[in-house]
Write an enzyme that holds these catalytic residues in place. Sequence first.
Site, PDB file in Angstrom:
ATOM      1  N   SER A 182      15.358  21.234 -16.781  1.00  0.00           N
ATOM      2  CA  SER A 182      14.390  21.985 -17.031  1.00  0.00           C
ATOM      3  C   SER A 182      14.606  23.329 -17.764  1.00  0.00           C
ATOM      4  CB  SER A 182      13.546  22.375 -15.843  1.00  0.00           C
ATOM      5  OG  SER A 182      12.778  23.555 -15.811  1.00  0.00           O
TER       6      SER A 182
ATOM      7  N   GLU B  75       9.967   7.996 -17.302  1.00  0.00           N
ATOM      8  CA  GLU B  75       8.778   8.286 -17.671  1.00  0.00           C
ATOM      9  C   GLU B  75       8.314   8.417 -18.886  1.00  0.00           C
ATOM     10  OE1 GLU B  75       8.202  12.755 -16.204  1.00  0.00           O
ATOM     11  OE2 GLU B  75      10.192  12.448 -15.710  1.00  0.00           O
TER      12      GLU B  75
ATOM     13  N   HIS C 108       0.854  -1.379   0.024  1.00  0.00           N
ATOM     14  CA  HIS C 108      -0.032  -0.162  -0.067  1.00  0.00           C
ATOM     15  C   HIS C 108       0.745   1.315  -0.081  1.00  0.00           C
ATOM     16  CE1 HIS C 108      -3.299  -2.649   1.395  1.00  0.00           C
ATOM     17  NE2 HIS C 108      -2.313  -3.461   2.185  1.00  0.00           N
TER      18      HIS C 108
ATOM     19  N   LYS D 176      16.392  21.497 -11.475  1.00  0.00           N
ATOM     20  CA  LYS D 176      15.889  20.215 -11.760  1.00  0.00           C
ATOM     21  C   LYS D 176      16.660  19.047 -12.641  1.00  0.00           C
ATOM     22  CE  LYS D 176      11.573  19.615 -12.565  1.00  0.00           C
ATOM     23  NZ  LYS D 176      10.260  18.973 -11.954  1.00  0.00           N
TER      24      LYS D 176
END
Length: 457
Positions: A277, A290, A156, A283
């Site tokens: 970024s 992804e 979980h 970043k």
Amino acid sequence: MTKLWGGRFTKTAEEWVDAFGASIGFDQKLVDEDIEGSLAHVTMLGKCGIIPGEEVELIKKGLTKLREKAKANQLEFSVQNEDIHLNLEKHLIDEIGSVGGKLHTGRSRNDQVATDMHLYLRKETKEIMNALKKLQKALVGQAEEHVETIIPGYTHLQRAQPVSFAHHLLAYFWMFERDFGRLKDSEKRLNISPLGAGALAGTTFPIDRNYTAELLGFDGIYDNSLDAVSDRDFIVEFLSASATLMMHLSRLCEELILWSSQEFQFIEIDDAFATGSSIMPQKKNPDMAELIRGKTGRVYGNLFSLLTTLKGLPLAYNKDMQEDKEGMFDTVETVKGSLLIFAGMIETITVRTDVMEKAVHQDFSNATELADYLATRGMPFRQAHEVVGKLVLVAIQKGVFLLDLPFQEYQDASELFEEDIFEVLQPKTVVARRNSAGGTGFTQVKVALKKANELLN
Ligand code: ARG
């Protein structure tokens, strides 16, 4: 332009209609397979005495020439000639004259296209299996370094019990091993020759299907000509195995993304597989992970698209089936690319053992250990669960963890507790003691690593 089937027609289609019906835009990917199939077919026509030897040689020479031209990017394809099969036939006739028209004796585009796709997928399945092995090797490589590195195990997404980091990585190794098995198994059904099934019913020419099958390295032939030209289950099977494989990749992507976040900081993805970024200078984004997670969607889509295309089709060939190719090509490229990127990404991650070590000392994932401790000493497990639950509550209220509670608290909770609990509660002990078969205990993990290495070699 006159079509190869011009005889029956009084009018030619307009170019935009041809363009809509054409598959040459994508099936030119099958150029090598189409030529290979034609070479086998014409060799067989010669062997069976269906066309004379000199003509066979002429056609073979022509086909070989076309192969060279294709390699050098010198073949022009047109939508008027619809697909790779007709384009090549037209080129062959241009190359060697009307004798080139004999190549199609005893053959149809329907068995031809099915043959091409079997050859193509056979080759690509092998490549994908190789790429998969590379990824498995990368996982085993990291696992070998981290048998005794401990991370929190989750259910979980809540801290559950600590596990060896190697054990976690090897979980994926075994998933990929089953993916490998599915692809390997599919080869049995994939490596069968449809060639010689004709348009749908076989042919009147005395062909030898086993001979062409042998020339093309197939293990056998389709037993039924209608089946041979109608089914695309070999592609469905490939797409299905690919969808499952991408699902596994995608889950690992998700973990890499989580682990590399500021909140976890368990790993750092190498600069080579991350991006920055355009606005936020700090970043470092796990783009490749992804993107692979994202690409999983298109592979599922390709599977569903083909299943849907096929579901209402009567036997035998229907033009709908031309829609079988783009999803297959796309899946091959997507899966192959994802696997290769992934292998590189896994090989180069930095594992923050310091952060992991800290993490496993700052949770209650050793609580099961205490309950087991009491149960081993005779307390019914349900009661032990209750006692430990209360201890956890005490610790939470004091703002400490189980290892920080004074021994007095334990004695108050149950007289079965002895000083050795402080050893029992150490994350290393917790992991080491889970030595049941397939468990995370270090001995088990080493056994698993040995087995994994054997499978890879
Ligand atoms: N381009 C066609 C396809 O990919 C080849 C088979 C055509 N056969 C036919 N009878 N129209 O499906």
